[in-house]
Design a protein around this motif. Structure first.
Motif, PDB file in Angstrom:
ATOM      1  N   THR A 103      -5.358   2.374  -5.156  1.00 10.38           N
ATOM      2  CA  THR A 103      -4.652   1.534  -4.404  1.00 10.38           C
ATOM      3  C   THR A 103      -5.381   0.146  -4.466  1.00 10.38           C
ATOM      4  O   THR A 103      -4.865  -1.064  -4.556  1.00 10.38           O
ATOM      5  N   GLU A 104      -6.778   0.071  -4.238  1.00 12.96           N
ATOM      6  CA  GLU A 104      -7.426  -1.047  -4.031  1.00 12.96           C
ATOM      7  C   GLU A 104      -7.477  -2.058  -5.716  1.00 12.96           C
ATOM      8  O   GLU A 104      -7.313  -3.283  -5.765  1.00 12.96           O
ATOM      9  N   THR A 126       0.746  -1.259   0.005  1.00 13.24           N
ATOM     10  CA  THR A 126       0.028  -0.020  -0.070  1.00 13.24           C
ATOM     11  C   THR A 126       0.899   1.117  -0.072  1.00 13.24           C
ATOM     12  O   THR A 126       0.398   2.347  -0.831  1.00 13.24           O
ATOM     13  N   LYS A 129      -3.840  -3.134  -5.891  1.00 14.09           N
ATOM     14  CA  LYS A 129      -3.684  -4.403  -5.162  1.00 14.09           C
ATOM     15  C   LYS A 129      -4.292  -5.680  -5.510  1.00 14.09           C
ATOM     16  O   LYS A 129      -4.126  -6.946  -5.328  1.00 14.09           O
ATOM     17  N   ALA A 130      -5.552  -5.374  -5.970  1.00 13.93           N
ATOM     18  CA  ALA A 130      -6.276  -6.632  -6.664  1.00 13.93           C
ATOM     19  C   ALA A 130      -5.596  -7.125  -7.689  1.00 13.93           C
ATOM     20  O   ALA A 130      -5.683  -8.459  -7.885  1.00 13.93           O
ATOM     21  N   LYS A 139      -8.240   5.712  -3.638  1.00 16.29           N
ATOM     22  CA  LYS A 139      -8.862   4.521  -3.187  1.00 16.29           C
ATOM     23  C   LYS A 139      -8.912   3.317  -4.300  1.00 16.29           C
ATOM     24  O   LYS A 139      -8.388   2.420  -4.088  1.00 16.29           O
ATOM     25  N   GLY A 140      -9.559   4.028  -5.319  1.00 16.53           N
ATOM     26  CA  GLY A 140      -9.793   3.104  -6.466  1.00 16.53           C
ATOM     27  C   GLY A 140      -8.150   2.729  -7.041  1.00 16.53           C
ATOM     28  O   GLY A 140      -8.154   1.387  -7.318  1.00 16.53           O
ATOM     29  N   ASP A 167       2.679  -3.234  -7.646  1.00 16.33           N
ATOM     30  CA  ASP A 167       3.000  -2.095  -6.863  1.00 16.33           C
ATOM     31  C   ASP A 167       4.022  -1.256  -7.528  1.00 16.33           C
ATOM     32  O   ASP A 167       4.587  -0.268  -6.826  1.00 16.33           O
TER      33      ASP A 167
END
Length: 346
Positions: free
Chosen positions: A178-179, A118, A182-183, A175-176, A187
């Motif tokens: 990082t999420e 993150t 990550k999905a 938010k969109g 990174d």
């Protein structure tokens, strides 16, 4: 201890009934012959063995199966699975045949990969975000595209917009971002490049994934407060989405159930119908020309979504189009235009 010179590939502890080349009552005379011409028979034995084995080896080599080119097999393996060359070589060496190696690769457990960081994703987001705002905007998107070595008009960015839940064109929220990444399990910019290649292929081949990205494109590109998408913008998206799906197979034609029937509804038994041809690439341009001539200013959500189904199911001659079905009137009118165009009337 001698061997029978007529049995060059077998060694016998003694001459006797076990050797069928001499009858048992001739054994003593053979012993005398061997004693008298020992050296001659020994040389003959060695020579006959040599010639015999050379003949056998040469004959066998003619029937050896040609070993497939390893590099070619590795290339096929990686193109199908997307695996690394190292993994391709490992599975091919173990399973010998390409098909078995691919099956083994897909059935083997996926090695665990550490989750995306993150903090790394936040650092990347801060690199591209608007210094005076909270989001990545157009300038940051252009810089991101440069780092990813991707054209800002590449169709894969629509898949990225879907995965990262972009609220509007050229805008990305933290938010969109990082999420979504990550999905995907990435990174770093280099890993993102690999993900882009995989998503581009998925978008081309996977019908359901294409539908999801296609429908999301309407939502995130529609101006705030507007119920329809501007005609120019809709055409721009169709121009990159439809060819990509046609070429990759995501928009493969779904034939009509009546393909094997004649004009009277009777089933054709001679196979003369052949495979039904679907939407052609040039017919996308017909669609654009019709929309421009119709004076339509915008494309509704209903037309946008139904056009995708229309492209997948209509036959190239528009002969199987059901005018009684619940198609939007825009598509009804286009079918008439297309029929006239195909007949040379437009």
């Amino acid at each position: 201890m001698r061997g029978c010179v007529l049995c060059p590939i077998r060694t016998w502890s003694r001459l006797g009934p076990g050797c069928s080349h001499y009858p048992s009552d001739g054994i003593e005379s053979l012993y005398l012959d061997l004693g008298r011409y020992h050296s001659v028979f020994f040389v003959s034995l060695v020579l006959r063995n040599f010639l015999y084995h050379r003949t056998i080896c040469q004959s066998s080599s003619r029937y050896k199966t040609k070993v497939p080119d390893t590099d070619a097999l590795i290339a096929q393996f990686t193109s199908v699975t997307g695996a690394s060359t190292k993994d391709a070589r490992k599975f091919l060496q173990k399973h010998k045949q390409l098909e078995r190696a691919i099956d083994a690769y897909y059935s083997s457990p996926t090695p665990s990969k550490p989750p995306a960081s993150t903090s790394k994703l936040n650092a990347l987001f801060d690199k591209y975000k608007d210094p005076d705002g909270e989001d990545i905007t157009v300038d940051g998107t252009i810089k991101l595209c440069e780092d990813l070595d991707v054209d800002p008009e590449d169709v894969v960015l629509l898949a990225i917009a879907y995965e990262l839940k972009s609220p509007s064109m050229g805008q990305w929220e933290r938010k969109g971002w990082t999420e979504g990444w990550k999905a995907q399990g990435v990174d770093t910019i280099e890993d993102m490049k690999t993900t882009l290649a995989a998503l581009r292929q998925q978008l081309a081949k996977d019908t359901e994934y294409f539908r999801q990205v296609y429908n999301y494109t309407f939502e995130f590109s529609r101006p705030p407060g507007q119920r329809s998408l501007g005609l120019d913008m809709a055409q721009g998206f169709w121009q990159i989405l439809i060819p990509h799906g046609l070429e990759g197979g995501a928009l493969s034609h779904v034939p009509s159930p009546a393909t094997n029937q004649d004009d009277d509804g009777d089933e054709l038994m001679d196979g003369s119908a052949g495979p039904e041809e679907g939407w052609r690439a040039e017919q996308t341009q017909w669609w654009f020309e019709y929309l421009e001539q119709s004076g339509l200013k915008g494309v509704s959500k209903d037309v946008w979504q139904m056009f995708l189904e229309f492209v997948r199911t209509i036959d190239a001659k528009f002969a199987k189009y059901d005018i009684e079905a619940a198609w939007p009137s825009t598509i009804d009118d286009f079918v008439e235009y297309a029929k006239n165009r195909a007949a040379g009337g437009a």
